[in-house]
Design an enzyme around this catalytic site. Structure first.
Site, short mmCIF file in Angstrom:
data_model
loop_
_atom_site.label_atom_id
_atom_site.label_comp_id
_atom_site.label_asym_id
_atom_site.label_seq_id
_atom_site.Cartn_x
_atom_site.Cartn_y
_atom_site.Cartn_z
N THR A 113 -3.35 -0.83 -8.05
CA THR A 113 -4.13 0.37 -8.35
C THR A 113 -3.24 1.61 -8.36
O THR A 113 -2.13 1.59 -7.81
CB THR A 113 -5.23 0.54 -7.27
OG1 THR A 113 -6.12 1.59 -7.66
CG2 THR A 113 -4.65 0.89 -5.91
N ARG B 157 0.83 -1.21 0.00
CA ARG B 157 0.00 0.00 0.00
C ARG B 157 0.86 1.26 0.00
O ARG B 157 1.91 1.30 0.66
CB ARG B 157 -0.87 -0.01 1.26
CG ARG B 157 -1.91 1.08 1.34
CD ARG B 157 -2.95 0.95 0.29
NE ARG B 157 -4.17 1.70 0.58
CZ ARG B 157 -5.14 1.88 -0.32
NH1 ARG B 157 -5.03 1.38 -1.55
NH2 ARG B 157 -6.22 2.55 0.00
N THR C 187 -8.89 0.55 -10.54
CA THR C 187 -8.04 -0.56 -10.10
C THR C 187 -8.05 -1.72 -11.10
O THR C 187 -8.87 -1.75 -12.01
CB THR C 187 -8.49 -1.05 -8.70
OG1 THR C 187 -8.48 0.04 -7.84
CG2 THR C 187 -7.66 -2.13 -8.14
N1 GLU Z 1 -8.19 3.07 -3.76
C1 GLU Z 1 -9.08 1.96 -3.79
C2 GLU Z 1 -8.78 1.00 -2.68
O1 GLU Z 1 -7.67 0.85 -2.30
C3 GLU Z 1 -8.99 1.22 -5.05
C4 GLU Z 1 -9.11 2.15 -6.17
C5 GLU Z 1 -10.35 1.95 -6.88
O2 GLU Z 1 -10.76 0.81 -7.06
O3 GLU Z 1 -10.88 2.96 -7.35
O4 GLU Z 1 -9.62 0.36 -2.19
#
Ligand code: GLU
Length: 592
Positions: free
Chosen positions: A415, A99, A397
């Site tokens: 992502t 992350r 993602t």
């Molecule tokens: N930022 C989202 C997450 O980590 C994923 C990005 C998305 O699917 O738009 O859950």
């Protein structure tokens, strides 16, 4: 398979000559390993790695690197993700948390200006939203721990793809179009993705020599080139001085991500979440993702019902209500475990799940936002007082799944957050920077209630990514995952239930019409969901719908079939269709 560009000798980033895309299929069956992703060139690269003796980890990294070329608005070295791995030799499931991380200079007011939260769109296209990328470290760690090939070998096919080019499809074209206004504000992004001022046309060949150079440098110098070298210096400079066109009217706030933040980054190995469901073992991603814990809590709630024999409407009612309560608890309790005490074990206890199931009615939808409960002190049927709504997250993602001839399996979701991330291509490097830090709550979601997901120094924002591996008798049964922001959780859950309880094949579970309840007054639905009789039946029980976004999820998965073959399954329609391949295709006479 990948040599389309070689056939049409192109110069520059996009060629006007029409080229034929590689044929793709969302389903494949056969032996010696399987790969499934949203993109045919990426899947083909992974399958080739397996064919040449690489394992599932090698293949997964190669596919991910290729997605950085062909699916660059969803993922790439400027982003992060979560990697789940089943090791056939030990029978154990491992995870890597890659992350993105907030700079040390960040605090709870990262997205507060003049006492007010920034408008979401302003935060997205800014240096403030960029976290330290975790993807290169994830690849390096996965290969070091479980792979058989070097980082250089693993990114080489993607480097060649970036250099030679690939055929633009409608999805790629549309994704640039949707971002055209902000992409145009950054010369580095504009010159790459808006050649001649327009999104690359479907059927033309697109090349990214700068990204090829980045991969070549990572291959030669390892991830130090990014975390301690000149690629990193360029990232920090882009964040601190966003390379916006002086003629643009877009206000792009700088961020404070530094060389020291990059140098401090680590991909972290974590114990997977584990839920027993109908005699199967379901493994997922722990905090800072909420994926594994929320899917797991919902599964535990749903163990209370016989979903295999329920009517379609009853099944969906339980699915929606379990999701509603699981999201309330997610929103209240899950954040980065380095800074927040996440009651992970308790969230996955059957006793807690039963106390939540006790609130669910087959006949009536609960009024959201429902309140969270305290998993450390489960009180049967305690309704709580203050609701815990779900803040907005993107819908983007990408997810890939790979399995090899030894029986190792990878489920990997990665992502750059929003489609197009922060909108900023690092000049000369060919990749977009993430806007992952907008996954933090900008201010406490419920005033007066502690929010585990406020920004903080070096903190990782809560994710919804939910790469999942299911074992039967200790051996792989299937693996799956999905894009889609917070809808990832409900999509992954719906695919699990479709496959395990509802008698669907994996490909049919992936294709099924989607509905997503996330502790909101309405559930997001696709049109196809509304076309089934159960939709009206559920409305009579108090469920209501909103039809945005038009598509929910674009999953991929692999399954070990009972006859020993692998099934690779990808999304058949959404996002322009995914691509599934096996190393040695085999279908029985008469089989589809
Ligand atoms: N930022 C989202 C997450 O980590 C994923 C990005 C998305 O699917 O738009 O859950």
């Amino acid at each position: 398979m990948l040599s389309v560009a070689a056939l049409v000798g192109v110069a520059g980033t996009a060629s006007a000559s029409a080229a034929t895309p590689t044929p793709k299929s969302p389903v494949a069956k056969g032996y010696l390993g399987a790969v499934s992703s949203i993109d045919v060139d990426a899947t083909a690269i992974g399958t080739e790695v397996l064919r040449r003796g690489g394992n599932a980890v090698d293949a997964a990294v190669a596919v991910a690197a290729a997605l950085g070329v062909t699916d660059p608005f969803s993922a790439g070295v400027g982003g992060g993700g979560f990697f789940v791995y089943y090791d056939a030799k030990t029978g154990k499931v491992h995870t890597l948390d890659g992350r993105e991380t907030a700079p040390k200079a960040a605090d709870a007011n990262l997205f507060v200006e003049d006492g007010k939260p920034l408008p979401f769109a302003d935060a997205v296209t800014s240096g403030l939203s960029v976290g330290v990328p975790g993807t290169p470290a994830t690849w390096q760690e996965a290969l070091r721990k479980w792979g058989t090939r070097s980082l250089g070998q693993s990114v080489a096919p993607a480097e060649a793809l970036a250099r030679k080019g690939f055929v633009v499809d409608q999805t790629f074209h549309d994704q640039v179009g949707e971002n055209a206004e902000r992409f145009a504000a950054f010369p580095s992004t504009r010159s790459l993705y808006l050649p001649g001022g327009q999104p690359p046309a479907p059927g033309t060949v697109f090349r990214n020599p700068d990204l090829a150079g980045t991969y070549a440098e990572l291959a030669e110098r390892g991830t130090d080139a990014l975390y301690r070298g000149d690629i990193g210096a360029d990232i920090a400079k882009t964040v601190q001085q966003p390379p916006v066109d002086p003629a643009s009217t877009l206000k792009v706030r700088p961020g404070r991500l530094s060389d020291a933040d990059l140098a401090a980054y680590r991909a972290i190995e974590r114990d997977p979440t584990h839920t027993q469901y109908r005699g199967l073992d379901v493994y997922g991603m722990p905090a800072p993702s909420s994926g594994g814990l929320t899917v797991g809590e919902a599964l535990n709630i749903l163990q209370n019902y016989d979903l295999a024999h329920a009517s379609q409407a009853d099944y969906l009612q339980y699915f929606l209500e379990a999701s509603r309560y699981a999201f309330a608890d997610r929103n209240r309790w899950i954040g980065d475990p380095a800074t927040v005490d996440v009651p992970a074990k308790e969230l996955l206890s059957r006793k807690f799940a039963d106390s939540r199931a006790c609130l669910i009615s087959k006949d009536h939808a609960a009024a959201s936002p429902v309140a969270p409960a305290d998993p450390r002190h489960p009180q049967p049927c305690a309704a709580g007082t203050v609701g815990a709504p779900t803040p907005y997250e993107g819908q983007h993602t990408t997810h890939l799944t790979a399995a090899d001839k030894w029986g190792n399996v990878v489920a990997y979701t990665l992502t750059i957050e929003q489609e197009g991330g922060s909108g900023m291509v690092v000049p000369g490097r060919g990749f977009l920077l993430n806007n992952e830090l907008t996954d933090f709550s900008f201010t406490p979601v419920t005033p007066g209630v502690p929010d585990p997901n406020l920004p903080g120094p070096g903190k990782r924002p809560r994710s919804s990514m939910a790469p999942t591996i299911v074992l039967r008798d200790g051996k792989p049964f299937f693996a799956e995952g999905s894009p889609g922001g917070a809808t990832i959780i409900t999509t992954v859950l719906q695919v699990l239930l479709g496959r395990i309880d509802r008698g669907l094949s994996l490909e049919d579970a992936i294709a099924a019409p989607r509905v997503s309840q996330r502790n909101a007054a309405t559930s997001d639905v696709e049109q196809a969901f509304l076309d089934q009789p159960a939709a009206a039946d559920l409305q009579a029980r108090g469920q209501s719908y909103s039809s945005s976004p038009a598509e929910i999820g674009a999953s991929t998965g692999v399954e070990r079939l009972r006859d020993g073959r692998w099934l690779a399954a990808a999304e058949p329609v959404r996002r322009g269709q995914g691509a599934a391949q096996v190393v040695l295709p085999w279908t029985w006479p008469g089989e589809n």
